[in-house]
Design an enzyme around this catalytic site. Sequence first.
Site, PDB file in Angstrom:
ATOM      1  N   ARG A   1       2.597   3.317 -10.456  1.00  0.00           N
ATOM      2  CA  ARG A   1       1.630   2.660 -11.306  1.00  0.00           C
ATOM      3  C   ARG A   1       1.093   3.620 -12.346  1.00  0.00           C
ATOM      4  NH1 ARG A   1       0.621  -0.442  -6.924  1.00  0.00           N
ATOM      5  NH2 ARG A   1       1.326  -2.777  -7.485  1.00  0.00           N
TER       6      ARG A   1
ATOM      7  N   ASP B   1       7.952  -0.173  -9.185  1.00  0.00           N
ATOM      8  CA  ASP B   1       6.878  -1.340  -9.105  1.00  0.00           C
ATOM      9  C   ASP B   1       6.912  -2.120 -10.579  1.00  0.00           C
ATOM     10  OD1 ASP B   1       4.635  -3.097  -8.581  1.00  0.00           O
ATOM     11  OD2 ASP B   1       4.299  -1.597  -6.773  1.00  0.00           O
TER      12      ASP B   1
ATOM     13  N   HIS C   1       7.925  -7.298  -6.925  1.00  0.00           N
ATOM     14  CA  HIS C   1       7.418  -6.037  -7.734  1.00  0.00           C
ATOM     15  C   HIS C   1       8.340  -5.477  -8.625  1.00  0.00           C
ATOM     16  CE1 HIS C   1       3.252  -5.727  -6.154  1.00  0.00           C
ATOM     17  NE2 HIS C   1       3.740  -6.060  -5.073  1.00  0.00           N
TER      18      HIS C   1
ATOM     19  N   GLU D   1       3.980  -9.363  -1.537  1.00  0.00           N
ATOM     20  CA  GLU D   1       3.686 -10.092  -2.669  1.00  0.00           C
ATOM     21  C   GLU D   1       4.611 -10.565  -3.563  1.00  0.00           C
ATOM     22  OE1 GLU D   1      -0.658  -7.812  -3.315  1.00  0.00           O
ATOM     23  OE2 GLU D   1       1.100  -6.895  -4.458  1.00  0.00           O
TER      24      GLU D   1
ATOM     25  N   TYR E   1      -7.237   1.815   2.902  1.00  0.00           N
ATOM     26  CA  TYR E   1      -6.893   1.894   1.511  1.00  0.00           C
ATOM     27  C   TYR E   1      -7.670   2.861   0.774  1.00  0.00           C
ATOM     28  CZ  TYR E   1      -2.873  -1.596   1.283  1.00  0.00           C
ATOM     29  OH  TYR E   1      -1.794  -2.019   1.305  1.00  0.00           O
TER      30      TYR E   1
ATOM     31  N   TRP F   1      -3.073   3.887  -3.480  1.00  0.00           N
ATOM     32  CA  TRP F   1      -2.546   2.985  -4.741  1.00  0.00           C
ATOM     33  C   TRP F   1      -3.490   3.753  -5.841  1.00  0.00           C
ATOM     34  CZ3 TRP F   1       1.326   0.497  -3.622  1.00  0.00           C
ATOM     35  CH2 TRP F   1       1.617  -0.077  -2.294  1.00  0.00           C
ATOM     36  N   THR F   2      -2.641   3.491  -6.939  1.00  0.00           N
ATOM     37  CA  THR F   2      -2.975   4.484  -8.197  1.00  0.00           C
ATOM     38  C   THR F   2      -3.276   3.696  -9.536  1.00  0.00           C
ATOM     39  OG1 THR F   2      -0.962   4.830  -9.109  1.00  0.00           O
ATOM     40  CG2 THR F   2      -1.922   6.591  -7.493  1.00  0.00           C
TER      41      THR F   2
END
Length: 773
Positions: free
Chosen positions: A172, A201, A268, A331, A422, A472-473
């Site tokens: 990301r 991703d 993704h 996902e 997270y 997660w960024t």
Amino acid sequence: MTATRQLLCLALYGLAALAHGAEGSRASVDVIPLPAQVTHAGEPFSVSAQTAIVVEAGDAGARRTADYLAALTARTRNLSLPVKTGPVAGPAIVLRRDPQAPVANAEGYTLDVTPQGIRVVAREEAGLFYGAMTLWQLLTPAHGTGDVKIGAVHIRDEPRFAWRGLMLDSARHFQAPDEVRTIIDQMAQHKLNVLHWHLTDDQGWRIEIKRYPELTGIGAWRTPPDAGEGGEPQRYGGYYTQDDIRAIVAYAAERHITVVPEIDMPGHAQAAVAAYPEIGVTGRRPPVSPDWGVHPYLYNVDDATLHFLQNVLDEVMALFPSTYIHVGGDEAVKDQWKASPAVQARMRALKLKNENALQSWFIGQMGQYLAAHGRRLIGWDEILEGGLPASATVMSWRGIQGAIDAAKQGHDVVLSPAPQLYLDQMQSDRADETTGRLPAMSLESYYAFDAVPKALDARQARHVLGMQANMWTEHMPTLRHIEHAVFPRMDALAEAAWTPAEARDWHGFLDRLPAQLARYREQDIGYADSAFAASIEVDRNAAISSGHAAVSLSNQSKYGSLHYTTDGTAPGANSPLYVERFVVKLPTTVKAVALADDGTPLAAVRERLLDVPALRSRSTGELDNCPGSDFRLRVQPTPDATTLSPTYLINVFDNCRLYRAAKLDGIAAISVDIARLPRNYQLAHDAKLVVSHKATTSQGELVVRLDSCKGRTLATLPLPKEGPQNFTLQGPLAAQPGVHDLCLVFTSPISGPLFGIGKVSLLPVDVAVRPTP
């Protein structure tokens, strides 16, 4: 803290120490994670620049560890220790490998401090390294530089879990190689041993694949959306060359960290499909995504695409010697597969009953390919859907149920649940926090997490390899954002993953943490002080009515002594100690800070202006969600922001905020500071949940309603058609006595930007109202 509370804490701690017997003295050793066994006896040993670190001649591994320890101690304590080989002459620090060392595994060690010196012994180099990290912590107490005296101690230590991980999302937002090394260094100091590196991703492909150069030529770059501030957004991104990756993998290995790469599939995939449209389902080339969330792009399931991905895995395996290769699997919205005649034909040819089974087949193909090359597949818990190869390992992120199901089926598992582990969850709901998701996952909640679900019996529990926190960024564009999110929660993670469950003690952990915070400061690690930051609370409406405010102080961890001032000076150990609620006359600025027992600040000073205008205002973090959705996200004005503020708390499903308990007597107007924010969110099937509020103009309005979002309209403030990213709306508010909730609803089209509220101020009749043009 109050005297009563101090006595109670001491009493409880004393009982805990008695319960632990000889190990009750652990808390006096400022080491994180807490060693498995600690006993104290005898006189201390003083370490000076004349104290040598001695290793056996010919032991290259011990020499590497000794050099690392010497360099780290010189950098963080300004204490240079010579490294020597050969026999020990006089008091020294001895690092030695011994196949008969009394430890349980390769990561275990013993450490003894006596008046004659310090001795660290382990079976393998990894254990010796971890022993050296414990010794480094003993050499770096919270204060001072140079020579240091260490109390006599015997430590026997080994980890609870084999997998002690941190996931770093570089897809990301790209982190420079040196920034990745900064994270690796801290992992090593905390005895974490797996860096799960998320490299691909929808928003970026970060790993050079020489056979397919457009994966980075196109897939590593994206253009952020224009939020309306004017000018063209600048394309940005980056990728790691294969030389970069080899160097980082080697750097991690020297610190006994295995790097596990993640190449996401079958979902993704948008960045890869942007580079090579033929591996997608539709054949069309999308852009590399500037959006967050769940995207529709999947890999195709034809032989050519499988061969493409296997070629990618060949180069990945050549770069990463890890046993495990992570293939994602999460996902993967199946809409494109469902709509594709070719995919449906493939599914029928394989005699698969649905798209979940097709994903299982797809993952199985990759698992077989990895197994044929001596590797093992690991993926997120969605890979359970439709069945799994026996050798696959499951990383459970949708809570812990995936781990329970997988372990009962005989699969190894790693616990990594959202939101509990997270790191993009905010550390608190303080008004001065930076970006992230809510609800907050506090330092204490991290410490309390246990990676072995109670639903597993002893046999099934043996499949639990360990635990991992995920960074997660999406909303963490810089290293400073990442550091704020990770530290000091990494300390809690490390202790939960390393220390025996029965030995963990939250209050003892807090006692050991100030020394670690000092190590962070020495290494310029931008840790969050949220757990210790003083909260300054008052009853706003009572203060407005009386002209006096009853002030309460607290902090999240309930640790440290709180000191305060009301005269504008900075609080310290000589300032008043907070014991009970105190009263000040308006206007007053209250400043407060939490101090450790030695007087060291545990957090930066917090201050709050108490006057009527401030009490009539609410910042973004003090506004609540409107009913109907509890989604809360704190974002910055641009997705590539370089500073930690300003931030805006939003709900992407309903652009609406609540100002609770507004005292409206004498109020004639409202002023709202607003930021125009990009609506860059891919919501997949949840897009139908986005609420559209009826507008009376094409650009929409900010509507203020009384008591509820269906209440009487008190004000309607038209939104500008275009203009600067930040602006203020101000206008009259219909007179209304009493205390009421105010609902602030944006009726702008949901195809356009979001609007974030920075501050809402209620203005009295004696303040001139300047309506927004």
